[in-house]
Design a protein around this motif. Structure first.
Motif, PDB file in Angstrom:
ATOM      1  N   ILE A 141       2.069  13.081   6.680  1.00 35.98           N
ATOM      2  CA  ILE A 141       3.265  13.936   6.696  1.00 35.98           C
ATOM      3  C   ILE A 141       3.738  14.146   8.127  1.00 35.98           C
ATOM      4  N   GLY A 142       2.811  14.404   9.046  1.00 42.03           N
ATOM      5  CA  GLY A 142       3.178  14.581  10.450  1.00 42.03           C
ATOM      6  C   GLY A 142       3.884  13.358  11.007  1.00 42.03           C
ATOM      7  N   GLN A 143       3.390  12.171  10.683  1.00 43.22           N
ATOM      8  CA  GLN A 143       4.033  10.939  11.157  1.00 43.22           C
ATOM      9  C   GLN A 143       5.414  10.770  10.539  1.00 43.22           C
ATOM     10  N   ILE A 144       5.562  11.176   9.293  1.00 39.05           N
ATOM     11  CA  ILE A 144       6.862  11.064   8.618  1.00 39.05           C
ATOM     12  C   ILE A 144       7.874  12.007   9.264  1.00 39.05           C
ATOM     13  N   VAL A 145       7.512  13.274   9.455  1.00 40.36           N
ATOM     14  CA  VAL A 145       8.491  14.241   9.977  1.00 40.36           C
ATOM     15  C   VAL A 145       8.814  13.981  11.450  1.00 40.36           C
ATOM     16  N   ARG A 146       7.911  13.328  12.173  1.00 42.89           N
ATOM     17  CA  ARG A 146       8.189  12.969  13.577  1.00 42.89           C
ATOM     18  C   ARG A 146       8.854  11.599  13.695  1.00 42.89           C
ATOM     19  N   HIS A 147       9.147  10.971  12.575  1.00 38.13           N
ATOM     20  CA  HIS A 147       9.760   9.636  12.516  1.00 38.13           C
ATOM     21  C   HIS A 147       8.890   8.569  13.183  1.00 38.13           C
ATOM     22  N   GLU A 148       7.571   8.763  13.157  1.00 33.97           N
ATOM     23  CA  GLU A 148       6.641   7.759  13.675  1.00 33.97           C
ATOM     24  C   GLU A 148       6.337   6.711  12.614  1.00 33.97           C
ATOM     25  N   SER A 149       6.499   7.080  11.370  1.00 31.45           N
ATOM     26  CA  SER A 149       6.393   6.125  10.274  1.00 31.45           C
ATOM     27  C   SER A 149       7.681   6.235   9.462  1.00 31.45           C
ATOM     28  N   TRP A 150       7.943   5.237   8.678  1.00 37.10           N
ATOM     29  CA  TRP A 150       9.173   5.186   7.883  1.00 37.10           C
ATOM     30  C   TRP A 150      10.398   5.353   8.796  1.00 37.10           C
ATOM     31  N   ARG A 151      10.388   4.691   9.928  1.00 36.22           N
ATOM     32  CA  ARG A 151      11.473   4.818  10.919  1.00 36.22           C
ATOM     33  C   ARG A 151      12.813   4.338  10.395  1.00 36.22           C
ATOM     34  N   HIS A 152      12.780   3.453   9.433  1.00 35.02           N
ATOM     35  CA  HIS A 152      14.021   2.897   8.895  1.00 35.02           C
ATOM     36  C   HIS A 152      14.734   3.869   7.947  1.00 35.02           C
ATOM     37  N   VAL A 153      14.078   4.976   7.633  1.00 34.62           N
ATOM     38  CA  VAL A 153      14.665   5.982   6.747  1.00 34.62           C
ATOM     39  C   VAL A 153      15.219   7.104   7.610  1.00 34.62           C
ATOM     40  N   GLY A 154      16.390   7.542   7.305  1.00 36.17           N
ATOM     41  CA  GLY A 154      17.015   8.622   8.082  1.00 36.17           C
ATOM     42  C   GLY A 154      16.446   9.980   7.734  1.00 36.17           C
TER      43      GLY A 154
ATOM     44  N   GLN B 193       0.809  -1.218   0.000  1.00 39.86           N
ATOM     45  CA  GLN B 193       0.000   0.000   0.000  1.00 39.86           C
ATOM     46  C   GLN B 193       0.846   1.274   0.000  1.00 39.86           C
ATOM     47  N   ALA B 194       2.155   1.134  -0.121  1.00 43.67           N
ATOM     48  CA  ALA B 194       3.027   2.308  -0.067  1.00 43.67           C
ATOM     49  C   ALA B 194       2.758   3.235  -1.246  1.00 43.67           C
ATOM     50  N   ARG B 195       2.700   4.530  -0.936  1.00 46.09           N
ATOM     51  CA  ARG B 195       2.503   5.533  -1.984  1.00 46.09           C
ATOM     52  C   ARG B 195       3.744   6.404  -2.134  1.00 46.09           C
ATOM     53  N   LEU B 196       4.703   6.198  -1.248  1.00 46.66           N
ATOM     54  CA  LEU B 196       5.937   6.978  -1.272  1.00 46.66           C
ATOM     55  C   LEU B 196       7.128   6.028  -1.353  1.00 46.66           C
ATOM     56  N   THR B 197       8.279   6.598  -1.678  1.00 49.42           N
ATOM     57  CA  THR B 197       9.523   5.827  -1.653  1.00 49.42           C
ATOM     58  C   THR B 197      10.382   6.355  -0.510  1.00 49.42           C
ATOM     59  N   ALA B 198      11.413   5.606  -0.157  1.00 46.89           N
ATOM     60  CA  ALA B 198      12.327   6.048   0.894  1.00 46.89           C
ATOM     61  C   ALA B 198      12.979   7.372   0.507  1.00 46.89           C
ATOM     62  N   ALA B 199      13.313   7.522  -0.765  1.00 45.22           N
ATOM     63  CA  ALA B 199      13.935   8.769  -1.226  1.00 45.22           C
ATOM     64  C   ALA B 199      12.963   9.943  -1.068  1.00 45.22           C
ATOM     65  N   THR B 200      11.699   9.720  -1.351  1.00 46.86           N
ATOM     66  CA  THR B 200      10.696  10.773  -1.202  1.00 46.86           C
ATOM     67  C   THR B 200      10.531  11.143   0.264  1.00 46.86           C
ATOM     68  N   VAL B 201      10.509  10.145   1.142  1.00 42.91           N
ATOM     69  CA  VAL B 201      10.380  10.408   2.577  1.00 42.91           C
ATOM     70  C   VAL B 201      11.560  11.234   3.071  1.00 42.91           C
ATOM     71  N   LEU B 202      12.750  10.906   2.631  1.00 41.53           N
ATOM     72  CA  LEU B 202      13.939  11.672   3.011  1.00 41.53           C
ATOM     73  C   LEU B 202      13.816  13.120   2.523  1.00 41.53           C
ATOM     74  N   ARG B 203      13.328  13.291   1.301  1.00 44.86           N
ATOM     75  CA  ARG B 203      13.148  14.643   0.749  1.00 44.86           C
ATOM     76  C   ARG B 203      12.094  15.411   1.553  1.00 44.86           C
ATOM     77  N   ILE B 204      11.009  14.748   1.938  1.00 45.93           N
ATOM     78  CA  ILE B 204       9.972  15.395   2.755  1.00 45.93           C
ATOM     79  C   ILE B 204      10.567  15.879   4.066  1.00 45.93           C
ATOM     80  N   ARG B 205      11.348  15.023   4.724  1.00 45.17           N
ATOM     81  CA  ARG B 205      11.958  15.413   6.001  1.00 45.17           C
ATOM     82  C   ARG B 205      12.914  16.585   5.831  1.00 45.17           C
ATOM     83  N   GLU B 206      13.667  16.567   4.768  1.00 47.14           N
ATOM     84  CA  GLU B 206      14.606  17.673   4.522  1.00 47.14           C
ATOM     85  C   GLU B 206      13.856  18.969   4.226  1.00 47.14           C
ATOM     86  N   GLN B 207      12.807  18.897   3.416  1.00 50.78           N
ATOM     87  CA  GLN B 207      12.035  20.087   3.081  1.00 50.78           C
ATOM     88  C   GLN B 207      11.380  20.666   4.333  1.00 50.78           C
TER      89      GLN B 207
END
Length: 162
Positions: free
Chosen positions: A140-153, A104-118
């Motif tokens: 987005i809130g879960q991504i930037v708080r590292h609550e989801s996609w925890r394996h991505v830096g 069900q993923a709609r994002l990639t690890a690279a996209t998640v990293l870019r979201i966090r950086e932005q």
């Protein structure tokens, strides 16, 4: 007639499962009333066989809810029961894949990293990022708080002082 004799008189014996012929409820599990208390028939069969009520759940080796044959019943934990269910192709096991390999993923690890950086740059709000990446603001809130996609830096979420 005592409770044990009455119980076993409601069981249809065969070379395979011993099927409860009394009432059922729930997902087809047999039930029996003993001293004004209702028991699941398979749990009561365990009691009659072992002299004690099980502390955990009863696993059916045969997967037949109305079976009360002691050789088909064993005591286990809820976790063992769920694993048994999944191993026999019943129910839906949780996904074993993280991130973009999840079905069900709609994002990639690279996209998640870019979201966090932005977001860490301070130039983007969560709402803006949600619109840009077509996901919910909550995601987005879960991504930037590292609550989801925890394996991505990526940059850690910094709370802004009020």
């Amino acid at each position: 007639m005592n409770a044990a004799s009455e119980f076993w008189s409601r069981v249809k014996l065969s070379n395979d499962c011993w099927e409860w012929t009394g009432g059922t409820r729930g997902k087809g599990y047999g039930t029996v009333w003993i001293d004004r208390k209702r028991y699941y028939a398979h749990r009561y069969a365990f009691f009659l066989t072992h002299g004690r009520m099980p502390t955990g759940v009863i696993l059916h080796a045969c997967d037949n809810p109305i079976c009360v044959r002691p050789a088909h019943l064993s005591e286990g934990t809820q976790a063992e029961n769920v694993i048994d269910m999944w191993s026999k192709g019943r129910g839906v096991a949780p996904p074993l894949h993280l991130g973009e390999s999840h079905h069900q993923a709609r994002l990639t690890a690279a996209t998640v990293l870019r979201i966090r950086e932005q977001y860490a740059s301070g130039q983007y709000t969560q709402a803006c990022l949600a619109t840009e990446y077509a996901v919910s603001p909550a995601s987005i809130g879960q991504i930037v708080r590292h609550e989801s996609w925890r394996h991505v830096g990526g940059p850690a979420h910094q709370k802004v002082a009020a």
